[in-house]
Design a protein around this motif. Structure first.
Motif, PDB file in Angstrom:
ATOM      1  N   VAL A 136      21.052  -3.546   4.999  1.00 35.33           N
ATOM      2  CA  VAL A 136      21.258  -2.121   5.242  1.00 35.33           C
ATOM      3  C   VAL A 136      19.995  -1.597   5.905  1.00 35.33           C
ATOM      4  O   VAL A 136      18.892  -2.004   5.555  1.00 35.33           O
ATOM      5  N   GLU A 137      20.155  -0.696   6.850  1.00 37.20           N
ATOM      6  CA  GLU A 137      18.983  -0.093   7.504  1.00 37.20           C
ATOM      7  C   GLU A 137      18.981   1.403   7.228  1.00 37.20           C
ATOM      8  O   GLU A 137      19.963   2.092   7.471  1.00 37.20           O
ATOM      9  N   SER A 138      17.871   1.889   6.692  1.00 36.72           N
ATOM     10  CA  SER A 138      17.697   3.322   6.456  1.00 36.72           C
ATOM     11  C   SER A 138      16.425   3.782   7.138  1.00 36.72           C
ATOM     12  O   SER A 138      15.428   3.072   7.130  1.00 36.72           O
ATOM     13  N   VAL A 139      16.476   4.953   7.699  1.00 36.30           N
ATOM     14  CA  VAL A 139      15.302   5.554   8.327  1.00 36.30           C
ATOM     15  C   VAL A 139      15.108   6.922   7.696  1.00 36.30           C
ATOM     16  O   VAL A 139      16.023   7.747   7.709  1.00 36.30           O
ATOM     17  N   TYR A 140      13.938   7.134   7.101  1.00 35.15           N
ATOM     18  CA  TYR A 140      13.613   8.416   6.472  1.00 35.15           C
ATOM     19  C   TYR A 140      12.363   8.972   7.124  1.00 35.15           C
ATOM     20  O   TYR A 140      11.366   8.272   7.277  1.00 35.15           O
ATOM     21  N   MET A 141      12.426  10.235   7.488  1.00 31.89           N
ATOM     22  CA  MET A 141      11.271  10.896   8.070  1.00 31.89           C
ATOM     23  C   MET A 141      10.396  11.418   6.941  1.00 31.89           C
ATOM     24  O   MET A 141      10.856  12.182   6.097  1.00 31.89           O
ATOM     25  N   VAL A 142       9.164  10.962   6.892  1.00 32.66           N
ATOM     26  CA  VAL A 142       8.237  11.323   5.831  1.00 32.66           C
ATOM     27  C   VAL A 142       7.109  12.145   6.437  1.00 32.66           C
ATOM     28  O   VAL A 142       6.428  11.696   7.358  1.00 32.66           O
ATOM     29  N   ASP A 143       6.906  13.337   5.916  1.00 32.69           N
ATOM     30  CA  ASP A 143       5.818  14.193   6.384  1.00 32.69           C
ATOM     31  C   ASP A 143       4.615  13.973   5.474  1.00 32.69           C
ATOM     32  O   ASP A 143       4.579  14.469   4.353  1.00 32.69           O
ATOM     33  N   ASP A 144       3.682  13.195   5.921  1.00 33.16           N
ATOM     34  CA  ASP A 144       2.491  12.944   5.120  1.00 33.16           C
ATOM     35  C   ASP A 144       1.233  13.451   5.827  1.00 33.16           C
ATOM     36  O   ASP A 144       0.139  12.996   5.572  1.00 33.16           O
ATOM     37  N   SER A 145       1.407  14.423   6.717  1.00 34.58           N
ATOM     38  CA  SER A 145       0.261  14.941   7.458  1.00 34.58           C
ATOM     39  C   SER A 145      -0.653  15.792   6.588  1.00 34.58           C
ATOM     40  O   SER A 145      -1.829  15.924   6.872  1.00 34.58           O
ATOM     41  N   ASN A 146      -0.127  16.383   5.519  1.00 35.69           N
ATOM     42  CA  ASN A 146      -0.934  17.258   4.688  1.00 35.69           C
ATOM     43  C   ASN A 146      -0.562  17.015   3.224  1.00 35.69           C
ATOM     44  O   ASN A 146       0.272  17.713   2.659  1.00 35.69           O
ATOM     45  N   VAL A 147      -1.185  16.014   2.597  1.00 35.23           N
ATOM     46  CA  VAL A 147      -0.903  15.673   1.217  1.00 35.23           C
ATOM     47  C   VAL A 147      -1.956  16.316   0.321  1.00 35.23           C
ATOM     48  O   VAL A 147      -3.152  16.097   0.491  1.00 35.23           O
ATOM     49  N   ASN A 148      -1.522  17.134  -0.633  1.00 40.99           N
ATOM     50  CA  ASN A 148      -2.408  17.839  -1.565  1.00 40.99           C
ATOM     51  C   ASN A 148      -3.502  18.635  -0.848  1.00 40.99           C
ATOM     52  O   ASN A 148      -4.646  18.647  -1.268  1.00 40.99           O
ATOM     53  N   GLY A 149      -3.140  19.247   0.256  1.00 39.92           N
ATOM     54  CA  GLY A 149      -4.093  20.082   0.974  1.00 39.92           C
ATOM     55  C   GLY A 149      -5.118  19.303   1.774  1.00 39.92           C
ATOM     56  O   GLY A 149      -6.058  19.872   2.299  1.00 39.92           O
ATOM     57  N   GLN A 150      -4.988  17.983   1.861  1.00 39.91           N
ATOM     58  CA  GLN A 150      -5.930  17.163   2.602  1.00 39.91           C
ATOM     59  C   GLN A 150      -5.193  16.431   3.705  1.00 39.91           C
ATOM     60  O   GLN A 150      -4.001  16.186   3.617  1.00 39.91           O
ATOM     61  N   MET A 151      -5.919  16.072   4.718  1.00 41.01           N
ATOM     62  CA  MET A 151      -5.332  15.277   5.790  1.00 41.01           C
ATOM     63  C   MET A 151      -5.053  13.883   5.241  1.00 41.01           C
ATOM     64  O   MET A 151      -5.825  13.344   4.453  1.00 41.01           O
ATOM     65  N   ALA A 152      -3.940  13.312   5.634  1.00 40.29           N
ATOM     66  CA  ALA A 152      -3.570  11.982   5.154  1.00 40.29           C
ATOM     67  C   ALA A 152      -4.551  10.936   5.670  1.00 40.29           C
ATOM     68  O   ALA A 152      -5.013  10.997   6.810  1.00 40.29           O
ATOM     69  N   LYS A 153      -4.858   9.992   4.806  1.00 34.69           N
ATOM     70  CA  LYS A 153      -5.744   8.897   5.184  1.00 34.69           C
ATOM     71  C   LYS A 153      -4.902   7.785   5.780  1.00 34.69           C
ATOM     72  O   LYS A 153      -3.766   7.573   5.380  1.00 34.69           O
ATOM     73  N   PRO A 154      -5.480   7.031   6.707  1.00 34.02           N
ATOM     74  CA  PRO A 154      -4.721   5.904   7.244  1.00 34.02           C
ATOM     75  C   PRO A 154      -4.479   4.879   6.141  1.00 34.02           C
ATOM     76  O   PRO A 154      -5.261   4.751   5.204  1.00 34.02           O
ATOM     77  N   ALA A 155      -3.391   4.136   6.253  1.00 32.00           N
ATOM     78  CA  ALA A 155      -3.056   3.121   5.263  1.00 32.00           C
ATOM     79  C   ALA A 155      -4.125   2.032   5.268  1.00 32.00           C
ATOM     80  O   ALA A 155      -4.701   1.718   6.313  1.00 32.00           O
ATOM     81  N   PRO A 156      -4.406   1.458   4.104  1.00 25.70           N
ATOM     82  CA  PRO A 156      -5.402   0.381   4.067  1.00 25.70           C
ATOM     83  C   PRO A 156      -4.900  -0.840   4.827  1.00 25.70           C
ATOM     84  O   PRO A 156      -3.699  -1.060   4.939  1.00 25.70           O
ATOM     85  N   LYS A 157      -5.842  -1.619   5.333  1.00 24.72           N
ATOM     86  CA  LYS A 157      -5.471  -2.818   6.084  1.00 24.72           C
ATOM     87  C   LYS A 157      -4.871  -3.848   5.139  1.00 24.72           C
ATOM     88  O   LYS A 157      -5.334  -4.033   4.025  1.00 24.72           O
ATOM     89  N   THR A 158      -3.849  -4.497   5.606  1.00 26.32           N
ATOM     90  CA  THR A 158      -3.192  -5.544   4.842  1.00 26.32           C
ATOM     91  C   THR A 158      -3.984  -6.830   5.020  1.00 26.32           C
ATOM     92  O   THR A 158      -4.298  -7.219   6.148  1.00 26.32           O
ATOM     93  N   PRO A 159      -4.322  -7.505   3.909  1.00 28.02           N
ATOM     94  CA  PRO A 159      -5.077  -8.754   4.053  1.00 28.02           C
ATOM     95  C   PRO A 159      -4.241  -9.818   4.762  1.00 28.02           C
ATOM     96  O   PRO A 159      -3.010  -9.827   4.673  1.00 28.02           O
ATOM     97  N   ALA A 160      -4.922 -10.687   5.463  1.00 23.73           N
ATOM     98  CA  ALA A 160      -4.235 -11.771   6.179  1.00 23.73           C
ATOM     99  C   ALA A 160      -3.583 -12.722   5.177  1.00 23.73           C
ATOM    100  O   ALA A 160      -4.087 -12.938   4.091  1.00 23.73           O
ATOM    101  N   LEU A 161      -2.441 -13.246   5.567  1.00 26.19           N
ATOM    102  CA  LEU A 161      -1.739 -14.204   4.714  1.00 26.19           C
ATOM    103  C   LEU A 161      -2.507 -15.513   4.664  1.00 26.19           C
ATOM    104  O   LEU A 161      -2.987 -16.016   5.677  1.00 26.19           O
ATOM    105  N   LYS A 162      -2.600 -16.083   3.475  1.00 25.63           N
ATOM    106  CA  LYS A 162      -3.241 -17.389   3.310  1.00 25.63           C
ATOM    107  C   LYS A 162      -2.143 -18.399   3.085  1.00 25.63           C
ATOM    108  O   LYS A 162      -1.313 -18.238   2.196  1.00 25.63           O
ATOM    109  N   ARG A 163      -2.140 -19.427   3.873  1.00 29.56           N
ATOM    110  CA  ARG A 163      -1.135 -20.469   3.719  1.00 29.56           C
ATOM    111  C   ARG A 163      -1.573 -21.481   2.676  1.00 29.56           C
ATOM    112  O   ARG A 163      -2.728 -21.894   2.627  1.00 29.56           O
ATOM    113  N   SER A 164      -0.622 -21.868   1.883  1.00 31.43           N
ATOM    114  CA  SER A 164      -0.919 -22.912   0.915  1.00 31.43           C
ATOM    115  C   SER A 164      -0.075 -24.132   1.281  1.00 31.43           C
ATOM    116  O   SER A 164       1.132 -24.075   1.321  1.00 31.43           O
ATOM    117  N   ASN A 165      -0.755 -25.225   1.583  1.00 27.92           N
ATOM    118  CA  ASN A 165      -0.065 -26.443   1.974  1.00 27.92           C
ATOM    119  C   ASN A 165      -0.194 -27.501   0.941  1.00 27.92           C
ATOM    120  O   ASN A 165      -0.949 -27.892   0.310  1.00 27.92           O
TER     121      ASN A 165
END
Length: 165
Positions: A136-165
């Motif tokens: 199923v595909e859903s698209v929701y518009m999220v307004d996060d430009s002003n959360v708790n009176g502050q400008m939204a922070k960019p999302a933290p960087k996702t760590p690189a995947l580590k392969r286990s062989n």
């Protein structure tokens, strides 16, 4: 008939008034037809839900409306538009079942794409099921430009995947 430039000012004003009066009356007569629509949309009561399709059936015993082929539904009270191959409106249960390439647009921004969707009107809830081996595909518009009176922070960087062989 006397040319307009020969008429005195008073007669010209009367002529202008007589031409404007029918237009003004037409506006007043057409206004009441718009007021009940706005009233019907507020404070409970019946609200229009329109369905267009190639074929429609109504079962008076079960009070189920079935629409098939190029189904288009419009429910302005809930800011809801939908298209599907088939839709069934269960008036007693206040439920709408859509099937076949369902696309639902709500509030002009949020959308759902699925093979089957059930809309529970009183709960304002959608239950969507995909085709087999799909999602199923859903698209929701999220307004996060002003959360708790502050400008939204960019999302933290996702760590690189580590392969286990």
């Amino acid at each position: 008939m006397i040319p307009l430039y020969h008429l005195p000012k008073l007669q010209m004003h009367r002529l202008a008034l007589s031409l404007m009066l029918p237009v003004a009356l037409l506006g007043v007569v057409s206004l009441p037809s718009q007021v009940p629509t706005a009233t019907a949309q507020s404070a409970g009561g019946n609200r229009p839900l329109s369905i267009r399709s190639d074929v429609q059936e109504y079962d008076a015993k079960t009070q189920v409306i079935t629409a098939r082929g190029n189904v288009q539904m419009l429910y302005p009270a809930r800011q809801l538009q939908a298209t599907a191959a088939q839709a069934q409106y269960f008036s007693k249960e206040r439920r709408i079942d859509f099937s076949g390439n369902v696309y639902i647009l709500q509030q002009g921004n949020n959308s759902i794409r699925a093979e089957k969707v059930t809309y529970l009107i009183d709960e304002g809830r959608f239950i969507a099921l995909p085709q087999s081996n799909r999602q199923v595909e859903s698209v929701y518009m999220v307004d996060d430009s002003n959360v708790n009176g502050q400008m939204a922070k960019p999302a933290p960087k996702t760590p690189a995947l580590k392969r286990s062989n």
